[in-house]
Design a protein around this motif. Structure first.
Motif, PDB file in Angstrom:
ATOM      1  N   GLU A  19       0.762  -0.815  -0.211  1.00  9.73           N
ATOM      2  CA  GLU A  19      -0.101   0.121  -0.337  1.00  9.73           C
ATOM      3  C   GLU A  19       1.218   0.955   0.207  1.00  9.73           C
TER       4      GLU A  19
ATOM      5  N   ASP B 204       0.794   3.802  -2.827  1.00  7.83           N
ATOM      6  CA  ASP B 204       1.036   5.302  -2.447  1.00  7.83           C
ATOM      7  C   ASP B 204       1.380   6.204  -3.173  1.00  7.83           C
TER       8      ASP B 204
ATOM      9  N   LEU C  91       0.417   9.779  -3.431  1.00  9.69           N
ATOM     10  CA  LEU C  91      -0.810  10.182  -2.677  1.00  9.69           C
ATOM     11  C   LEU C  91       0.376  10.962  -1.299  1.00  9.69           C
ATOM     12  N   ASN C  92       1.238  10.355  -1.179  1.00 11.12           N
ATOM     13  CA  ASN C  92       2.383  11.259  -0.095  1.00 11.12           C
ATOM     14  C   ASN C  92       2.528  12.085  -0.423  1.00 11.12           C
TER      15      ASN C  92
END
Length: 118
Positions: free
Chosen positions: A68, A72, A77-78
């Protein structure tokens, strides 16, 4: 005389030892003892299986979290988030045709073609 006493005592000790050994073995072969032994072995096997299943579940969770995190990072997404909000859009409820800023062309911002989404 002393020899005979020694061998007699040795024979008695061997007899007691053999009798004890045979009685223990006979007690182990009773149905109740066999059932208790089987139940203990089943409990031990269940405990070992549970420990392995818990270990497997922990490995799966760890690998899932790692994957995950990789996804990400790949999707961004980070990435740091820009906390500044855009300016709010303001629409006049009543058009003031004398003020060019208050005239909003609704057709330019919204499309009323019903088939456009499809």
């Amino acid at each position: 005389m002393f020899r005979r006493t020694f061998w007699f005592g040795t024979g008695v000790a061997a007899g007691v030892w053999a009798t004890t050994k045979v009685n223990r073995k006979l007690k182990q072969l009773t149905p109740e003892s066999l059932a208790a032994t089987a139940a203990n072995k089943a409990l031990d096997a269940g405990t070992r299986l549970k420990d392995r299943a818990v270990g497997f579940a922990l490995d799966v969770r760890e690998n899932m979290a790692q994957r995950e995190a990789e996804l990400d990072d790949a999707l961004g997404l980070n990435a740091p988030v820009d906390r500044e909000l855009p300016e709010p859009r303001r629409y006049n409820a009543i058009e003031n045709r004398n003020n060019p800023k208050s005239v909003v062309d609704v057709r330019a911002t919204y499309s009323y073609n019903r088939n456009e989404d499809h």
